[in-house]
Design a protein around this motif. Structure first.
Motif, mmCIF file in Angstrom:
data_model
loop_
_atom_site.group_PDB
_atom_site.id
_atom_site.type_symbol
_atom_site.label_atom_id
_atom_site.label_comp_id
_atom_site.label_asym_id
_atom_site.label_seq_id
_atom_site.Cartn_x
_atom_site.Cartn_y
_atom_site.Cartn_z
ATOM 1 N N GLY A 20 2.722 5.942 -2.755
ATOM 2 C CA GLY A 20 3.880 6.766 -3.114
ATOM 3 C C GLY A 20 3.956 7.002 -4.611
ATOM 4 N N THR A 21 3.689 5.945 -5.372
ATOM 5 C CA THR A 21 3.695 6.063 -6.836
ATOM 6 C C THR A 21 2.574 6.974 -7.316
ATOM 7 N N GLY B 110 15.317 -0.698 -9.882
ATOM 8 C CA GLY B 110 15.656 -0.434 -8.483
ATOM 9 C C GLY B 110 14.623 -1.012 -7.535
ATOM 10 N N VAL B 111 13.360 -0.832 -7.894
ATOM 11 C CA VAL B 111 12.274 -1.391 -7.079
ATOM 12 C C VAL B 111 12.347 -2.916 -7.067
ATOM 13 N N LEU B 112 12.554 -3.511 -8.238
ATOM 14 C CA LEU B 112 12.609 -4.974 -8.330
ATOM 15 C C LEU B 112 13.821 -5.555 -7.603
ATOM 16 N N LEU C 199 10.194 4.293 -2.411
ATOM 17 C CA LEU C 199 10.400 3.551 -3.659
ATOM 18 C C LEU C 199 9.294 3.870 -4.665
ATOM 19 N N GLY C 200 8.065 3.934 -4.175
ATOM 20 C CA GLY C 200 6.942 4.276 -5.042
ATOM 21 C C GLY C 200 7.054 5.688 -5.589
ATOM 22 N N ALA C 201 7.484 6.611 -4.732
ATOM 23 C CA ALA C 201 7.667 7.999 -5.173
ATOM 24 C C ALA C 201 8.750 8.079 -6.247
ATOM 25 N N LYS D 28 0.833 -1.209 0.000
ATOM 26 C CA LYS D 28 0.000 0.000 0.000
ATOM 27 C C LYS D 28 0.865 1.256 0.000
ATOM 28 N N ALA D 29 1.898 1.246 0.809
ATOM 29 C CA ALA D 29 2.793 2.405 0.877
ATOM 30 C C ALA D 29 3.449 2.654 -0.479
#
Length: 396
Positions: A247-248, A318-320, A283-285, A242-243
């Motif tokens: 953020g994304t 980076g996220v992965l 990370l989402g941002a 969710k975070a």
């Protein structure tokens, strides 16, 4: 509960929300104003800087420095997209610049953390929250830059995606380029045209920037004192997924990670959320900030779309790399916490870290690279003559 107190709570909540909205609005206004001011101040310098990008490391630090100055990776990447679309910047030279922009955009969070310098315990947590974004982007760059230089990991995939997108975009490279709503505000242009003195515009922009950061920090701190705290955590930080999603979404909406990532600094500093919970949001941002350049690139050529996709892929990889694996995810968090502990004991280190990482080091490398380029190479005749003979060896 007293009825009067119950009536005042919604009003107080509304006031805090309004202050946050105003803070974000003035923050975006200040960023846009600053970008315009620097563009007017150093238009010629920017053109010279782009010529130095043949060296990938210099290109990396150029992206870092420009983004640190204008406080918007969306603006930097949009400018890079425009330069690639115009043919003045090659795809190969632009990729490291995109990576540098990702590092440069983390400066805002670190600056916000300095606002807690008077409170040692909160300052330690604030520095950790401010620098975890730095360490994440630096680590991703250390992994992906060599892979890109030797194997073209990002650019080759981005080109393939670009070739798929171009036939469906309906645009060609002659179409006009748009920077997005926040980067083309009419009031900003009005201020620039009215004031006419670039340095004054720049000073106003800096004042607005730091004032808006202060307003945001105070409003968010006040917001989490009441009962709304648990609801907010439930919505945004209940689970890592969710975070990450919020953020994304929020960053893609406001088109600036420089706005969304500093929001978590006061929350972590005051113990409202943990650094571990805030990391997926960051990370989402990071991924959400790629939305602006991607939209802008759709109005251009395959090369422009490809470089915008490099920005997306860099953050996606980076996220992965970090998000699914708990052990790897802990590395930037631990580094940030260590930085927080060191800085809380020696507070000057925080200022030195910002000064060296975001300004002195990039500027020095760019400066010496330009000096090296300005030095003319030896002519063929000079090279063939070899070293000059010693004075005693010269025949009479």
């Amino acid at each position: 509960m007293h009825p009067l107190k119950t009536q005042k709570e919604p009003i107080a909540l509304a006031q805090k929300v309004v202050m946050i909205v105003l803070g974000i609005t003035f923050f975006l206004f200040a960023i846009s104003l600053m970008g315009h001011a620097f563009k007017l101040l150093a238009a010629g310098t920017a053109r010279q800087i782009l010529e130095v990008t043949a060296n990938p490391f210099i290109s990396l630090f150029i992206g870092l420095l420009i983004t640190a100055i204008i406080q918007s990776s969306s603006s930097t990447t949009s400018m890079v997209v425009a330069a690639v679309a115009a043919g003045s910047l090659s795809m190969q030279n632009a990729v490291p610049m995109i990576m540098g922009a990702n590092i440069g955009t983390t400066l805002t969070s670190t600056l916000v953390s300095l606002g807690f310098i008077a409170k040692k315990k909160e300052f330690k947590k604030a520095i950790a929250a401010g620098t975890v974004h730095d360490f994440f982007n630096i680590m991703v760059t250390l992994i992906l830059l060599p892979l890109e230089l030797y194997f073209g990991v990002l650019s080759s995939v981005a080109r393939s995606i670009g070739e798929l997108i171009v036939p469906f975009s309906g645009f060609d490279s002659s179409d006009s380029f748009t920077y997005g709503f926040w980067h083309d505000l009419a009031p900003v242009q009005w201020v620039v045209d009215t004031v006419k003195h670039t340095w004054i515009v720049l000073i106003v922009a800096f004042v607005l920037l730091f004032a808006s950061i202060k307003v945001l920090a105070n409003a968010i701190y006040g917001l989490f004192i009441g009962s709304f705290r648990s609801d907010f955590e439930k919505i945004l930080f209940a689970t890592p997924l969710k975070a990450f999603g919020w953020g994304t979404l929020i960053t893609a909406t406001v088109q600036s990670s420089s706005v969304t990532t500093p929001l978590v600094v006061p929350l972590v500093a005051t113990g409202k959320i943990s650094l571990r919970k805030s990391f997926p949001y960051i990370l989402g941002a990071n991924l959400g900030t790629t939305f602006t350049a991607l939209l802008a690139a759709l109005f251009h050529s395959n090369a422009a779309i490809s470089i915008a996709m490099v920005h997306v892929l860099f953050n996606l990889f980076g996220v992965l790399l970090f998000f699914p694996f708990g052990a790897i995810r802990k590395i930037p968090i631990r580094l940030a916490r260590r930085m927080g502990r060191i800085t809380s004991r020696h507070r000057l280190i925080g200022f030195l870290y910002i000064l060296i990482t975001f300004f002195l080091l990039p500027f020095a490398l760019i400066y010496f690279a330009e000096r090296q380029q300005d030095t003319p190479p030896p002519t063929q005749q000079e090279s063939s003559l070899g070293p000059a003979p010693a004075a005693g060896d010269i025949s009479k």
